[in-house]
Scaffold this active site. Structure first.
Site, mmCIF file in Angstrom:
data_model
loop_
_atom_site.group_PDB
_atom_site.id
_atom_site.type_symbol
_atom_site.label_atom_id
_atom_site.label_comp_id
_atom_site.label_asym_id
_atom_site.label_seq_id
_atom_site.Cartn_x
_atom_site.Cartn_y
_atom_site.Cartn_z
ATOM 1 N N ALA A 297 0.794 -1.227 0.000
ATOM 2 C CA ALA A 297 0.000 0.000 0.000
ATOM 3 C C ALA A 297 0.831 1.284 0.000
ATOM 4 O O ALA A 297 0.568 2.207 -0.764
ATOM 5 C CB ALA A 297 -0.932 -0.016 1.204
ATOM 6 N N HIS B 137 7.639 -2.227 -7.012
ATOM 7 C CA HIS B 137 7.682 -1.930 -5.577
ATOM 8 C C HIS B 137 8.557 -0.699 -5.355
ATOM 9 O O HIS B 137 9.134 -0.156 -6.283
ATOM 10 C CB HIS B 137 8.290 -3.108 -4.805
ATOM 11 N N TYR C 37 11.316 0.781 -1.839
ATOM 12 C CA TYR C 37 12.219 1.644 -2.572
ATOM 13 C C TYR C 37 13.604 1.030 -2.568
ATOM 14 O O TYR C 37 13.787 -0.042 -2.002
ATOM 15 C CB TYR C 37 12.255 3.052 -1.919
ATOM 16 N N TYR D 133 18.458 -11.202 4.342
ATOM 17 C CA TYR D 133 17.035 -10.954 4.242
ATOM 18 C C TYR D 133 16.381 -11.853 3.184
ATOM 19 O O TYR D 133 16.584 -11.666 1.994
ATOM 20 C CB TYR D 133 16.774 -9.482 3.907
ATOM 21 N N GLU E 57 12.429 -2.405 -7.491
ATOM 22 C CA GLU E 57 12.319 -1.461 -6.376
ATOM 23 C C GLU E 57 12.610 -0.081 -6.951
ATOM 24 O O GLU E 57 13.726 0.214 -7.367
ATOM 25 C CB GLU E 57 13.320 -1.796 -5.263
#
Ligand SMILES: [Zn+2]
Length: 419
Positions: free
Chosen positions: A186, A308, A310, A361, A384
């Site tokens: 969102a 997406h 950033y 990650y 991104e």
């Protein structure tokens, strides 16, 4: 009576702002920049709902911490040898300041872009569009460009908003299909803004020369969450599922952890976490709608391109592990580099082409890994978008136009390289 009046006005004003604003909820929330050693701890704290990792890339640096978790998180990080520096000490006033200066800039610019129900010829680029404006634009495009484009609703969100899919048709009967997804997270407002920019280029601009391909665009995959960033919480990431089945007051499932591939790796089963994967794969109407529509085109699907922000990274599979390499990794990197070179030509902004599972990650249940594993798409990228953390999700609308320009140029290089 007179004594009460100011109090009454203040109370009324507070109520009004609480229902209309998008930042009051963020009072006392802080943004920290992490330093020191690399550690798996921030990922664990995110799964536990104690913090919110903002930069989802190997450059993991910035996290958001809610006021009631500050002491605990500070203690845990220090114990683990991770240092931190406070970048924003009160996110509510930070967001308010950015929104006020955005408003002032638009007021003096005298821009005349319009998007109303009866007239929305172009996607807006001087402001982030609301969901109804996105719908007005898509419907008008469908009316004026049918049958070269066709718009359909592939499902409804929890709050009954449509998930729209726009098909920009090839003139070849056996065309390969390119799938573009925007807005699944969102708060990443630049994502749908760029998706709409690509729609405009492909449907009405010089994109006509690529009509060897079928384009399918789902530019707003999470309309409930997106609207909530305007009406409730500017930093909202997930959809708006009520998690009462889990006896939780926390809302939302991370739609980019809800796809049925390695479900649960790098995600959380705790509903208050920002990476809550949901009760089961495709439990959410939004992901189910997207998956069903993609599988209808399976066989012809050639590429998945998911937008997406950033970090300015172009990510290729896998995201769930760094131990295995994507089968056509060299090809994914070659085409990815073509994108990065194309993007850099326009405004000299760098996009790094990197493996999705970077550093410590990992993330699974995302659109890209699922499409790469479960469909015929041999190319799957997560882009991104801007920036590199200066504004992060609060990127101002001034960045919309240049972002579209550079991504469009990079995207064309992809099309020329996979044709
Ligand atoms: Zn995202």
């Amino acid at each position: 009576m007179h004594k009460m009046l100011p109090l009454l006005l203040t109370t009324l004003l507070a109520c009004y702002r609480q229902t209309e604003g998008s930042y009051q909820y963020l009072a006392g929330h802080q943004i920290w920049k992490l330093g020191g050693k690399e550690s798996a701890l921030p990922g664990q704290l995110m799964a536990d709902g104690l913090l919110d990792i903002l930069d989802h890339s190997r450059k993991l640096q910035q996290v958001r911490v809610a006021p009631h978790h500050i002491d605990r998180v500070s203690e845990l990080l220090q114990k683990d040898g991770i240092s931190y520096e406070i970048l924003v000490d009160d996110l509510a006033s930070h967001v308010e300041g950015i929104e006020n200066s955005e408003r002032r800039r638009r007021d003096v610019s005298g821009n005349h872009q319009t998007c109303t129900e009866s007239h929305c010829p172009e996607p807006l680029t001087d402001v982030y569009m609301r969901f109804d404006q996105m719908e007005w634009y898509l419907k008008q495009l469908n009316e004026t460009h049918y049958p070269n484009v066709s718009l359909s609703s592939i499902g409804k969100s929890h709050e009954n908003r449509d998930i729209w899919l726009l098909h920009i048709k090839s003139n070849k009967p056996d065309a390969r299909a390119i799938w573009i997804e925007g807005g699944i997270h969102a708060r990443e407002r630049i994502s749908p803004a760029v998706a709409f920019g690509l729609i405009s280029k492909l449907a009405t601009g010089d994109g006509a020369k690529y009509n060897d391909f079928d384009f399918f665009l789902a530019p707003m995959a999470n309309p409930d969450g997106y609207e909530y960033t305007f009406t409730g919480d500017r930093m909202w990431r997930k959809n708006r599922r009520a998690n009462s089945h889990q006896r939780s007051n926390c809302y939302g499932v991370d739609l980019n952890r809800n796809w049925d591939f390695k479900f649960g790796v790098g995600a959380s089963n705790y509903p208050c976490s920002e990476v809550y994967m949901g009760p089961s794969p495709f439990s959410e109407p939004e992901t189910k709608a997207l998956k069903d529509a993609m599988l209808e085109r399976n066989g012809s699907l050639l590429m998945l391109f998911s937008l997406h922000s950033y970090g300015q990274d172009l990510l290729y599979p896998w995201g769930w592990t760094s131990q295995e390499e994507a089968e056509n990794k060299d090809e994914l990197v070659r085409v990815g580099q073509a994108f990065a070179e194309g993007a850099r030509e326009i405004h000299n902004h760098d996009y790094d082409v990197v493996n999705s599972a970077g550093g410590l990650y990992y993330a699974s249940g995302a659109t890209d890994d699922w499409a790469y594993s479960e469909t015929s798409a041999r190319y799957a990228y997560t882009l991104e978008l801007r920036d590199k953390g200066e504004r992060g999700f609060l990127l101002t609308s001034e960045a919309i136009k240049p972002s579209i320009e550079e991504v469009w140029n990079g995207f064309q290089k992809i099309l020329q390289n996979i044709g």
